[in-house]
Design a protein around this motif. Structure first.
Motif, short mmCIF file in Angstrom:
data_model
loop_
_atom_site.label_atom_id
_atom_site.label_comp_id
_atom_site.label_asym_id
_atom_site.label_seq_id
_atom_site.Cartn_x
_atom_site.Cartn_y
_atom_site.Cartn_z
N TYR A 197 0.78 -1.24 0.00
CA TYR A 197 0.00 0.00 0.00
C TYR A 197 0.81 1.29 0.00
O TYR A 197 0.30 2.32 -0.43
CB TYR A 197 -0.95 0.00 1.21
CG TYR A 197 -0.19 0.08 2.50
CD1 TYR A 197 0.49 -1.03 2.99
CD2 TYR A 197 -0.10 1.27 3.20
CE1 TYR A 197 1.24 -0.95 4.15
CE2 TYR A 197 0.65 1.36 4.36
CZ TYR A 197 1.31 0.25 4.83
OH TYR A 197 2.07 0.33 5.95
N SER A 254 -3.54 5.44 -3.85
CA SER A 254 -4.02 6.28 -2.76
C SER A 254 -2.90 7.01 -2.04
O SER A 254 -3.07 8.15 -1.62
CB SER A 254 -4.76 5.42 -1.73
OG SER A 254 -5.97 4.96 -2.27
N LYS A 255 -1.76 6.37 -1.85
CA LYS A 255 -0.65 7.00 -1.13
C LYS A 255 0.25 7.81 -2.07
O LYS A 255 0.53 8.96 -1.78
CB LYS A 255 0.17 5.96 -0.37
CG LYS A 255 -0.64 5.05 0.53
CD LYS A 255 -1.08 5.74 1.82
CE LYS A 255 -1.99 4.82 2.60
NZ LYS A 255 -2.52 5.43 3.81
#
Ligand code: 76U
Length: 468
Positions: free
Chosen positions: A279, A309-310
Motif C-alpha cells: 500500500y 491512494s498513497k
C-alpha cells in the motif's frame, strides 16, 4: 366533473393542471374504472383551452397507466390496483440518520489516511486529462474492459516492473476502485471454509471485510521481522495477507529470510496464497526501493496488490491487483460481467501521467518533502517527550508508530485528543486482541502526509497536552 384551470398560473402549464386534476378525479373514484372520458375536443371547449393541452395531458395519463385507449372509441379510466398501505404521518428523516456537516476547523491532523492535496500537481494532471480526452474520446462513449483498459494496464505493468520488480503481464492486472473491492472479490471466489490469516496488529478494514463476507479470520502475531510463519502454519491458513514493504501499522520492513520463509510456507501446498498488500512502498527515505515479495515468488502464489491512494490521492480510488495465471482464469470466469468501476477518463489520465514521467517526478519531489517533514516531526517528538516516547523509526512509508508512556487509557486519549483538536489514530484501532502487557503505554500512528510543515510544532504541542 370538476376541473379547475388557473390561466394566471405562470408556473404550471395548462396541460399539467389538467393532468393533475384528472389524476385526482380518477384516484378519488369520481371517475370510475372503465368509464369513458370526454373526447379531447369536448373537454377543450368546456375548459376553453387548446386541444393540444388536452392531448398532452391524456398522453401523460396514458403513459402512467391511469387511462387506456380504444381505437376509434376514445379514452377510458383504468381499473387501478390500489395501495393497501396508508401513509405514515412522520416522513422526516429520523434523527439517527441525520448527517451533520462536520467542519473540523482549527483541527490539526496526524492522520495516516489523508495527504496534503495542495502538493498534488493538479496542473500536470489536467494536462494528462487533456491528452486522454484528445486520444480516447471515442472510448469514453462506451464501457471499457472489465479489468480496465489494456493500455492503462500496460503502463501500470511497466511501472511496477521498474519500481517494484513485479513480474507481470498487463493481462494479469485488475484495476478497481479500492483495495477492499478487489481483495473482496478475489477472496469471494473461494468457499467460506477458506482460512484467511491477517497480521495483528494489521489493517482492520481487511479484518472487517473478511468477517463480513463470512470467513474465519485468523489474526497472526508479529515479531521484529514481521508475521510469524509458524503461527501461520498452526492456523492452517489458506491465504496470508501481509504488508512486507512496510508493515501496517508497525512499519517493519520484512527481511529476506522472513520473505523466503513465507514463500516456503506457501509452496507447501498449491492451494496456499499470499496477498502482498503493497500500500505505500513508493516511499523509502534512506534506502533504495525494496523489491516486492511477488518478485521473489517462483510458484505463482503471490497476489500483488497496489494502490494510487498513497503516491497520488486517496480520493482518486484507483487500485489494482496482479493475479497469478490460475487465479486470473478463475477471476475472468467469475467476474467478466462486472463493469469496471473506475472512471475511464481518470484511468487514461493516469496512463499519460505515468507515461510522461510526471508520476515518477512527483514521487521524487514528495520523497524529498516527506523525508524532511518526517525528520522534523521525529526530532520534535523526541525533544518534547524525551524518554516518554519510543519511536519505531523505520524510514519508509507515510507514517510511523510512536509509543508513549502514559497512564491514560486509549479511550481517555481519544477523548482528550478530540478536545485538543488533534486528529490521531491509536494502535488499538488495529489490534484484533489488545493485550494486557501494554498497560501504561499508548501506541499512536503518526501519519505525516497530511500535516503542513508550518503546523508541526503546534500539533506536537497538542499531542503533548493529550499525553500529559
Ligand atoms: C490500503 C492498507 C494497509 C491498503 C492501507 C491502505 O482502498 O487502495 C487506513 C485506515 O485506498 P485503497 O486502500 C489501500 N492497505 O493502509 C490505505 N489506507 C486506507 C485507505 F485509505 C485507510 O483506515 O487505517
Amino acid at each position: 366533473m370538476q376541473i379547475i384551470i388557473n390561466k394566471e398560473d405562470n408556473h404550471t402549464y395548462i396541460y399539467q393542471q389538467i393532468y393533475e386534476n384528472m389524476k385526482e378525479l380518477i384516484m378519488s373514484k369520481q371517475f370510475i374504472a372503465n368509464e369513458q372520458l370526454p373526447s379531447k375536443r369536448t373537454l377543450a371547449e368546456q375548459l376553453d383551452v387548446s386541444v393540444n393541452s388536452i392531448t398532452t395531458a391524456y398522453e401523460q395519463l396514458l403513459a402512467e397507466g391511469y387511462i387506456y385507449t380504444i381505437e376509434r372509441s376514445g379514452y377510458f379510466v383504468e381499473n387501478i390496483t390500489e395501495l393497501t398501505t396508508t401513509k405514515k404521518i412522520r416522513t422526516e428523516l429520523p434523527e439517527d440518520l441525520r448527517e451533520k456537516e462536520e467542519k473540523r476547523e482549527d483541527w490539526l491532523s496526524f492522520s495516516h489516511i489523508a495527504v496534503d492535496a495542495t502538493l498534488f500537481p493538479f496542473q500536470d494532471w489536467a494536462k494528462s486529462e487533456q491528452k486522454a480526452l484528445t486520444n480516447h474520446l471515442e472510448e469514453l462513449g462506451h464501457l471499457t474492459h472489465f479489468q480496465g483498459p489494456l493500455q492503462v494496464r500496460k503502463s501500470i505493468a511497466q511501472l511496477i516492473e521498474q519500481t517494484r520488480g513485479v513480474d507481470c503481464e498487463p493481462e494479469q492486472i485488475i484495476i478497481g476502485a479500492g483495495t477492499q473491492n478487489l481483495v473482496g472479490r478475489l477472496i469471494s471466489m473461494y468457499p467460506k471454509t477458506t482460512r484467511l490469516a491477517i497480521e495483528n496488529p494489521g489493517y482492520q478494514r481487511f479484518y472487517q471485510l473478511f468477517s463480513d463476507l463470512g470467513y474465519a479470520v485468523q489474526p497472526i502475531s508479529l515479531d521484529e521481522q514481521g508475521i510469524k510463519v509458524d503461527e501461520l502454519t498452526d492456523a492452517e491458513a489458506d491465504f496470508a495477507i501481509v504488508t512486507p514493504s512496510h508493515q501496517f501499522p508497525t512499519g517493519t520492513i520484512m527481511p529476506i529470510s522472513r520473505r523466503n520463509e513465507l514463500l516456503n510456507w506457501a509452496a507447501k501446498s498449491k492451494n496456499r496464497f499470499i496477498i502482498e498488500d503493497d500500500y505505500d512502498s513508493e516511499y523509502k527515505y534512506e534506502t533504495d526501493h525494496i523489491p516486492a515479495l511477488q518478485s521473489l515468488d517462483q510458484n505463482q502464489q503471490v497476489i500483488y496488490s497496489g494502490t494510487f491512494s498513497k503516491p497520488l490521492l486517496p480520493s482518486l480510488r484507483i487500485s489494482y491487483m496482479v493475479l497469478p495465471f490460475e487465479l486470473l482464469r478463475k477471476y475472468r470466469n467469475k467476474y467478466e460481467n462486472r463493469i469496471q468501476e473506475v472512471n475511464t477518463l481518470d484511468l487514461y489520465t493516469l496512463h499519460y501521467f505515468i507515461k510522461d514521467g510526471i508520476y515518477q517526478k512527483h514521487i521524487r519531489q514528495m520523497t524529498r518533502h516527506y523525508k524532511k517533514k518526517r525528520f522534523r516531526i521525529i526530532r520534535l517528538l523526541k525533544e518534547t517527550f524525551h524518554e516518554k516516547v519510543t519511536i519505531h523509526d523505520i524510514p519508509a512509508g507515510l507514517h510511523f508508530l510512536a509509543v508513549f508512556k502514559t497512564n491514560k487509557s486509549y479511550a481517555e486519549i481519544k477523548e482528550i485528543a478530540e478536545k485538543q483538536k488533534i486528529e490521531i489514530y491509536l494502535l488499538d484501532r488495529f489490534m484484533t486482541a489488545p493485550n494486557e502487557s501494554s498497560r501504561g503505554q499508548v501506541g499512536v500512528i503518526i501519519g505525516f502526509a497530511k500535516i503542513k510543515n508550518a503546523d508541526i510544532e503546534e500539533a506536537v504541542a497538542r499531542l503533548s497536552s493529550v499525553m500529559e
